[in-house]
Design an enzyme around this catalytic site. Sequence first.
Site, short mmCIF file in Angstrom:
data_model
loop_
_atom_site.label_atom_id
_atom_site.label_comp_id
_atom_site.label_asym_id
_atom_site.label_seq_id
_atom_site.Cartn_x
_atom_site.Cartn_y
_atom_site.Cartn_z
N CYS A 246 0.86 -1.18 0.00
CA CYS A 246 0.00 0.00 0.00
C CYS A 246 0.90 1.23 0.00
O CYS A 246 1.28 1.73 1.05
CB CYS A 246 -0.90 -0.02 1.23
SG CYS A 246 -2.20 1.22 1.23
N CYS B 112 -7.49 4.84 -7.57
CA CYS B 112 -6.96 5.41 -6.34
C CYS B 112 -6.85 6.92 -6.47
O CYS B 112 -6.32 7.43 -7.46
CB CYS B 112 -5.57 4.81 -6.06
SG CYS B 112 -4.75 5.52 -4.62
#
Length: 429
Positions: free
Chosen positions: A160, A354
């Site tokens: 991440c 994202c």
Amino acid sequence: MAKIVVMGAGLGGMSAAYELRETLGKAHEVVLVGQGESFGFTPSNPWLAVGWRKQDDISVEIAKHVGKRGIRYDGSGVERIDAEANAIVTGKGERIDYDYLLISTGPKLAFEEVPGSGPDGGFTQSVCTTQHAAHAWQAYQAFLENPGPVVVGAAAGASCFGPAYEFAMIVDADLRKRKLRDRVPMTFVSSEPYVGHMGLGGVGDSRGLMEAELRQRHIKWIVNSKVTEVRDGEMTVVEHDGKGQPGEAHVLPFKFAMLLPAFKGVDAVAAVEGLCNPRGFVIVDKHQRSPKYPKIFSAGVCVAIPPVEATPVPTGAPKTGFMIESMVTTIVRNIQAELQGETPDYQGTWNAVCLADMGDTGAAFVALPQIPPRNVTWTKIGKWVHLAKIGFEKYFLYKMRHGTSEPIYEKYSLGLLGIERLKDVKRAS
């Protein structure tokens, strides 16, 4: 009547509980088991860590809100899963039988893999949980009294990377507002083979765009690297070559450091024989169901997804909110189909969308699907992304407080991205 137990009360688990209740109606029982009494909106943690949000701003009392929808909540966590007998044992010792178990626990944070890292007894901060971000804010306030070098990044095996980039640039923006930026050398460290890889093999021109952003903000970077040790006030970072062999070692001094760890599966999940891969992530088929335990489904960060590509230093594949919502909907529809005597053959889409905030601007990364070859792949930077991230926060917290199963990430990301390429995004989805 069927009983569905949802394990984990984060982004995926809360969404799953609401969607199960709305889709299945009151004829079936939904039990949510989490750790603690409040839900924190994880994407807002970088803001919390620099004082741009307060903890109450991004938190929701779970039992109060899910209880209004007839969902029982247990905040003691899960101690053990008895997958053979279709039951869990909670942290307070209660045994709960289930007809279906939906695992959405999120990860275990593997700070122990880098000696000296982590906020609990280590020397680096984290934005992985609301509690960690609140702790980071306390450390950041002390840092502001005596500023100096800052190191931000992600450890080897991390999956991440977005929050690391976000936090580096949010700190840069915050220090500029405080007229302290000229006193703070900043370095970004990452296991990615290059800036903007993101665990996705790059998205569009993400490398060029992200390098330009770091360069413009006077943030140096060390990539294709491993953080091998953290000590009080300094960090050892070893660069690697294209074959993964160690090369130059850097000792970076810092007054403040934030390092995202690698992830593993939580203990209760990883302990179930045949459920997980060696890192403890749940193995699922294309219907989000465990191949070994047909009564167990899984969604979110705890799901096993192979890396997009092999990299010299290990990197994992990210799971974004857009993807997590798709996984949850897949599971709910398949459980519904099975309860109605139909074939549970619904499949979701593992797309990566994202929105990364940069303090005063932002970057949107779109990879449809996440694993190449892709139908759509691009990155855009603009003020609109910063505003979109604020919108996500407000709408998702509204969703949690009002019990709607509306797919916030899908609806608003498609709408906002429509400014650029709505037709392409919809076609690929």
